[in-house]
Design a protein around this motif. Structure first.
Motif, mmCIF file in Angstrom:
data_model
loop_
_atom_site.group_PDB
_atom_site.id
_atom_site.type_symbol
_atom_site.label_atom_id
_atom_site.label_comp_id
_atom_site.label_asym_id
_atom_site.label_seq_id
_atom_site.Cartn_x
_atom_site.Cartn_y
_atom_site.Cartn_z
ATOM 1 N N MET A 1 0.880 -1.376 0.022
ATOM 2 C CA MET A 1 0.074 0.035 0.091
ATOM 3 C C MET A 1 0.735 1.266 -0.009
ATOM 4 S SD MET A 1 -3.496 -0.628 -0.076
ATOM 5 C CE MET A 1 -2.984 -2.265 -1.014
ATOM 6 N N CYS A 2 2.113 1.140 0.151
ATOM 7 C CA CYS A 2 3.140 2.318 0.442
ATOM 8 C C CYS A 2 3.638 2.715 -0.961
ATOM 9 C CB CYS A 2 4.164 2.030 1.335
ATOM 10 S SG CYS A 2 5.322 2.943 1.329
ATOM 11 N N PRO A 3 3.211 3.888 -1.490
ATOM 12 C CA PRO A 3 3.806 4.135 -2.863
ATOM 13 C C PRO A 3 5.309 4.597 -2.731
ATOM 14 C CG PRO A 3 2.384 6.098 -1.868
ATOM 15 C CD PRO A 3 2.277 4.703 -1.076
ATOM 16 N N TRP A 4 5.940 5.010 -1.603
ATOM 17 C CA TRP A 4 7.195 5.311 -1.421
ATOM 18 C C TRP A 4 8.041 4.175 -1.498
ATOM 19 C CZ3 TRP A 4 8.651 9.740 -3.031
ATOM 20 C CH2 TRP A 4 8.074 10.657 -2.590
ATOM 21 N N CYS A 5 7.373 3.041 -1.168
ATOM 22 C CA CYS A 5 8.210 1.572 -1.216
ATOM 23 C C CYS A 5 8.385 1.381 -2.842
ATOM 24 C CB CYS A 5 7.139 0.513 -0.686
ATOM 25 S SG CYS A 5 7.209 0.744 1.050
ATOM 26 N N VAL A 6 7.349 1.401 -3.763
ATOM 27 C CA VAL A 6 7.641 1.425 -5.023
ATOM 28 C C VAL A 6 8.643 2.259 -5.573
ATOM 29 C CG1 VAL A 6 6.675 1.478 -7.292
ATOM 30 C CG2 VAL A 6 5.224 0.938 -5.415
ATOM 31 N N ILE A 7 8.650 3.368 -5.246
ATOM 32 C CA ILE A 7 9.632 4.599 -5.637
ATOM 33 C C ILE A 7 10.924 4.119 -5.027
ATOM 34 C CG2 ILE A 7 10.376 6.959 -5.456
ATOM 35 C CD1 ILE A 7 7.196 7.619 -5.526
ATOM 36 N N GLY A 8 11.051 4.028 -4.054
ATOM 37 C CA GLY A 8 12.465 3.490 -3.405
ATOM 38 C C GLY A 8 13.089 2.274 -3.919
ATOM 39 N N VAL B 1 7.964 2.315 6.706
ATOM 40 C CA VAL B 1 8.485 1.707 5.236
ATOM 41 C C VAL B 1 8.871 2.836 4.157
ATOM 42 C CG1 VAL B 1 7.825 -0.544 6.019
ATOM 43 C CG2 VAL B 1 6.252 0.946 5.003
ATOM 44 N N PRO B 2 9.520 2.764 3.160
ATOM 45 C CA PRO B 2 10.453 1.723 3.042
ATOM 46 C C PRO B 2 11.516 1.631 4.114
ATOM 47 C CG PRO B 2 10.725 2.977 1.247
ATOM 48 C CD PRO B 2 9.668 3.679 2.020
ATOM 49 N N ALA B 3 11.884 0.514 4.708
ATOM 50 C CA ALA B 3 13.029 0.376 5.406
ATOM 51 C C ALA B 3 14.123 -0.538 4.651
ATOM 52 C CB ALA B 3 12.951 -0.201 6.788
ATOM 53 N N VAL B 4 15.300 -0.327 4.405
ATOM 54 C CA VAL B 4 16.190 -1.420 3.531
ATOM 55 C C VAL B 4 17.440 -1.432 4.704
ATOM 56 C CG1 VAL B 4 17.529 -1.652 1.567
ATOM 57 C CG2 VAL B 4 15.361 -0.206 1.548
ATOM 58 N N VAL B 5 17.820 -2.708 4.626
ATOM 59 C CA VAL B 5 18.831 -3.120 5.792
ATOM 60 C C VAL B 5 20.057 -3.742 4.700
ATOM 61 C CG1 VAL B 5 19.696 -4.505 7.602
ATOM 62 C CG2 VAL B 5 17.401 -3.246 7.535
ATOM 63 N N PHE B 6 21.023 -3.235 4.424
ATOM 64 C CA PHE B 6 22.265 -3.555 3.767
ATOM 65 C C PHE B 6 23.042 -4.719 4.590
ATOM 66 C CE2 PHE B 6 20.894 0.177 1.528
ATOM 67 C CZ PHE B 6 20.591 -0.017 0.318
ATOM 68 N N ASP B 7 23.654 -5.593 4.276
ATOM 69 C CA ASP B 7 24.595 -6.496 4.807
ATOM 70 C C ASP B 7 24.170 -6.763 6.348
ATOM 71 O OD1 ASP B 7 26.791 -7.939 4.716
ATOM 72 O OD2 ASP B 7 28.245 -6.414 5.135
ATOM 73 N N ARG B 8 22.808 -6.875 6.514
ATOM 74 C CA ARG B 8 22.295 -7.104 7.980
ATOM 75 C C ARG B 8 22.755 -5.863 9.026
ATOM 76 N NH1 ARG B 8 20.227 -12.204 8.269
ATOM 77 N NH2 ARG B 8 20.929 -13.574 6.803
ATOM 78 N N GLN B 9 23.349 -4.770 8.436
ATOM 79 C CA GLN B 9 23.819 -3.860 9.503
ATOM 80 C C GLN B 9 23.756 -2.313 9.180
ATOM 81 O OE1 GLN B 9 28.108 -4.176 9.815
ATOM 82 N NE2 GLN B 9 28.345 -5.286 7.757
ATOM 83 N N HIS B 10 23.372 -2.112 8.054
ATOM 84 C CA HIS B 10 23.221 -0.732 7.406
ATOM 85 C C HIS B 10 21.719 -0.474 7.212
ATOM 86 C CE1 HIS B 10 27.730 -0.567 7.259
ATOM 87 N NE2 HIS B 10 27.493 -1.537 6.397
#
Length: 217
Positions: free
Chosen positions: A17-24, A185-194
């Motif tokens: 439902m989150c438009p920023w999730c699509v954009i991100g 959201v969106p929340a993005v976690v890179f390499d389990r730490q960033h």
């Protein structure tokens, strides 16, 4: 040039439902293409509106109640998101009467698709179904149709939603990310730490990816 020895793990916590999730996501995908970073994406559930009634709510009304936006501000935001989407190859079909829906069943169907290694395909199909084609994702038949349209077993999708076999699994994953401090959201976690929150833009995602690869080199 990417010199990684193993793919970069990218966890994305989002709601369809989150438009920023699509954009991100689209921005991140462009950055991944530009950098050539070897990666694997893992999608995780988050409900923006867990108490949303089954019939959903008018989008403009919902935004006004939740964020205090005026009709004019809401219109400006949608115009801005539509332009960003177009730049990224995604069509937002915002119109009067655009509705928001409860997504718990949607996340259960995505969990099922994940077991079949098709979560990415279904996630993108659901984004398009909701935002481009304005289909009602609170309707189990519509969800099953979308699954069938990408080659998944429609009858099995119906069964998954009817018996709610993945309800507990989805609740557990949602709770885990909330416990990790994810509140939006969106929340993005890179390499389990960033952790990176919000749609950051192609340039920022590119910079983040290059920095992580440099640290891991």
């Amino acid at each position: 040039m990417n010199t990684q020895s193993s793919p970069l793990r990218i966890d994305i916590i989002s709601d369809v439902m989150c438009p920023w999730c699509v954009i991100g996501y689209r921005q991140l995908a462009q950055a991944l293409d530009a950098t050539g970073v070897s990666h694997e994406i893992h999608w995780h559930p988050f409900e923006l509106n867990p108490n949303m009634p089954a019939e959903g709510q008018d989008g403009a009304e919902h935004i006004a109640e939740k964020y205090g936006s005026t009709p004019e501000q809401s219109k400006q935001n949608r115009t801005h998101m539509t332009a960003l989407g177009a730049e990224l190859g995604f069509e937002f079909g915002f119109q009067d009467g655009f509705r928001m829906h409860n997504t718990f069943n949607t996340h259960q169907l995505l969990h099922w698709a994940g077991e079949l290694e098709r979560k990415q395909d279904l996630k993108e199909a659901l984004f398009s179904a909701h935002f481009t084609h304005r289909r009602d994702l609170s309707d189990a038949d519509v969800l099953a149709d979308v699954a069938g349209e990408i080659g998944l077993d429609r009858a099995e999708a119906v069964a998954v939603l009817k018996d709610q076999r993945f309800a507990k699994s989805v609740r557990d994953v949602e709770a885990f990310w909330v416990q990790q401090g994810i509140q939006g959201v969106p929340a993005v976690v890179f390499d389990r730490q960033h952790l990176v929150t919000g749609a950051q833009g192609v340039e920022n995602y590119t910079s983040i990816l290059n920095q992580i690869v440099k640290e891991d080199a």
